[in-house]
Design a protein around this motif. Sequence first.
Motif, PDB file in Angstrom:
ATOM      1  N   ASP A  81      -0.825   0.223  -3.098  1.00  0.00           N
ATOM      2  CA  ASP A  81      -0.386   1.645  -3.020  1.00  0.00           C
ATOM      3  C   ASP A  81      -0.651   2.247  -4.561  1.00  0.00           C
ATOM      4  O   ASP A  81      -1.111   3.471  -4.808  1.00  0.00           O
ATOM      5  N   HIS A  85      -2.994   5.043  -5.470  1.00  0.00           N
ATOM      6  CA  HIS A  85      -2.407   6.471  -6.162  1.00  0.00           C
ATOM      7  C   HIS A  85      -3.323   6.738  -7.481  1.00  0.00           C
ATOM      8  O   HIS A  85      -3.606   7.962  -7.701  1.00  0.00           O
ATOM      9  N   LEU A  88      -6.255   8.438  -6.363  1.00  0.00           N
ATOM     10  CA  LEU A  88      -6.073   9.878  -6.052  1.00  0.00           C
ATOM     11  C   LEU A  88      -6.046  10.686  -7.062  1.00  0.00           C
ATOM     12  O   LEU A  88      -6.648  11.717  -7.158  1.00  0.00           O
ATOM     13  N   ARG A 160       1.721  12.817  -0.632  1.00  0.00           N
ATOM     14  CA  ARG A 160       1.229  11.428  -0.150  1.00  0.00           C
ATOM     15  C   ARG A 160       1.930  10.194  -0.989  1.00  0.00           C
ATOM     16  O   ARG A 160       2.536   9.441  -0.401  1.00  0.00           O
ATOM     17  N   TYR A 163       5.503   9.863  -0.531  1.00  0.00           N
ATOM     18  CA  TYR A 163       6.086   9.049   0.872  1.00  0.00           C
ATOM     19  C   TYR A 163       5.777   7.762   0.770  1.00  0.00           C
ATOM     20  O   TYR A 163       6.478   7.004   1.146  1.00  0.00           O
ATOM     21  N   GLU A 164       4.805   7.337  -0.253  1.00  0.00           N
ATOM     22  CA  GLU A 164       4.676   5.783  -0.472  1.00  0.00           C
ATOM     23  C   GLU A 164       5.579   5.277  -1.447  1.00  0.00           C
ATOM     24  O   GLU A 164       6.025   4.369  -1.344  1.00  0.00           O
TER      25      GLU A 164
ATOM     26  N   ASP B  35     -10.632  12.624  -1.425  1.00  0.00           N
ATOM     27  CA  ASP B  35     -12.054  12.392  -1.610  1.00  0.00           C
ATOM     28  C   ASP B  35     -12.196  10.698  -2.074  1.00  0.00           C
ATOM     29  O   ASP B  35     -11.093  10.166  -2.406  1.00  0.00           O
ATOM     30  N   TYR B  52      -7.268   5.794   2.556  1.00  0.00           N
ATOM     31  CA  TYR B  52      -6.404   6.646   3.361  1.00  0.00           C
ATOM     32  C   TYR B  52      -5.900   6.228   4.941  1.00  0.00           C
ATOM     33  O   TYR B  52      -5.043   7.131   5.663  1.00  0.00           O
ATOM     34  N   ARG B  54      -4.543   3.132   5.245  1.00  0.00           N
ATOM     35  CA  ARG B  54      -3.683   1.643   5.140  1.00  0.00           C
ATOM     36  C   ARG B  54      -2.612   1.608   5.876  1.00  0.00           C
ATOM     37  O   ARG B  54      -2.209   0.525   6.554  1.00  0.00           O
ATOM     38  N   ARG B  55      -1.761   2.813   6.385  1.00  0.00           N
ATOM     39  CA  ARG B  55      -0.499   2.852   6.899  1.00  0.00           C
ATOM     40  C   ARG B  55      -0.366   3.865   7.952  1.00  0.00           C
ATOM     41  O   ARG B  55       0.103   3.221   9.384  1.00  0.00           O
TER      42      ARG B  55
END
Lengths: 312, 114
Positions: A81, A85, A88, A160, A163-164, B35, B52, B54-55
């Motif tokens: 994760d 991140h 992103l 997002r 959330y993680e 992206d 995007y 994974r979960r």
Amino acid sequence: MAENVGPHDDPELLARFNTRVASGEQIEAGEWMPAEYRFEALRLIQMHANSEIMGALPEREWIPRAPTLARKMALTAKVQDEVGHAMLLYRVAETLGRSREEMFAELVEGRSRFHNVFHYPAETWADVAIIQVFVDGAAMQTQGALRSCSYAPYARVLKRICYEEDFHIQLGLDVWRALAEGTPRQRAMLQDALNRWWTPIIHFFGMPDRISPHSEKMLAWRIKVKSNEELRQQFLRRFVPIILEYGLDVPDPALRMVEPEQRYVYTEPDWEELKRVGRNNGPKSAERLALRQAFYRQHAWVRDAVAHGAAA
Amino acid sequence: MKAAGSWEQRLDAPRDVWAVFLQSRTRDPHIHVGDVHAPDAEMALVLAKENYARRDPCVSLWVVRADEIHATTADAAEMFDPALDKSYRFGGSYRKQQQVYRSAWRLSHRDEDQ
């Protein structure tokens, strides 16, 4: 990108920009923005991206040593994760005009910064619990607030990311609980980790802001949403009770809640240490940057293979 | 930059950036979730899956080169504001009518029941 920068801080455009941001509007990638706004937003997001990828390093050390398979899988997911991140965030930073390659070079050459907490060692399994609960918990305060920041692409990915991060805190609380309810040795290990991490965590939010034209501007532009001290207090209110609930000691004997103001008083930490660590002079800075750089070089063939495989 | 007043633009992105659209359930639309950087569509899909999906639920992914996306400009947003009163397009504007209709319908049925 340059073609979208437009005239540098044309007073008319600037006034319009300020009005839009003041009324709560968000700015999209490619829209006109003041040069200083672009600079500050890029600095903030690049540092956040760096911190995600560097933050994966202390925890990844514990993947092979996690005590059970379930813990190993959970930690792997968490580290993945964090790296996600970074992906992103580098992409969002890129929309502000600096290429991903440039940012990566700046990171591995030590020319850009990452959060102070990732310059410290993760010595025991209990450190993993502390990082997941308190470091991610601290990050959550900052990032949660920034979900209402004025740069829309950043605000969107933060939804997002938060959330993680919340999942990481839950995961960490499970490790924390297991150790806190464990043997005296486990509890001692947890207390020791908490003691070592306390100052870096208090440092995490930065020095209490002086009221300066700069910080006022950052708040008005919503590149900063809450002051450093507000975020630190918010963190303490939420996380000090977790320490007390399990009968552990808060590593600061002077820490106390001023009830009427719902504000914690704490021992002023050594801010020089934060400055030193922030300039990549922390206990693990050199080693982690060297590791990051070594991996970047080692994996160059993968990037090449992917690029050329596609061209063929 | 396009001439002032232009309402259309190409999204500014490096050539290797792909926009990712994710569909959570078959009944849902594909939504832009972010992206990835990739040299080709296949690699973009692999990276999109890792980044995007994974979960959360996902039944389908789309990737499209971000610099191929044509978009309206922020300045053009006002063209979406209705020029006229469009209340006639919303069901809420017909509530009174619905009430009249429903009570009339109930009355007529009650008559039949008796």
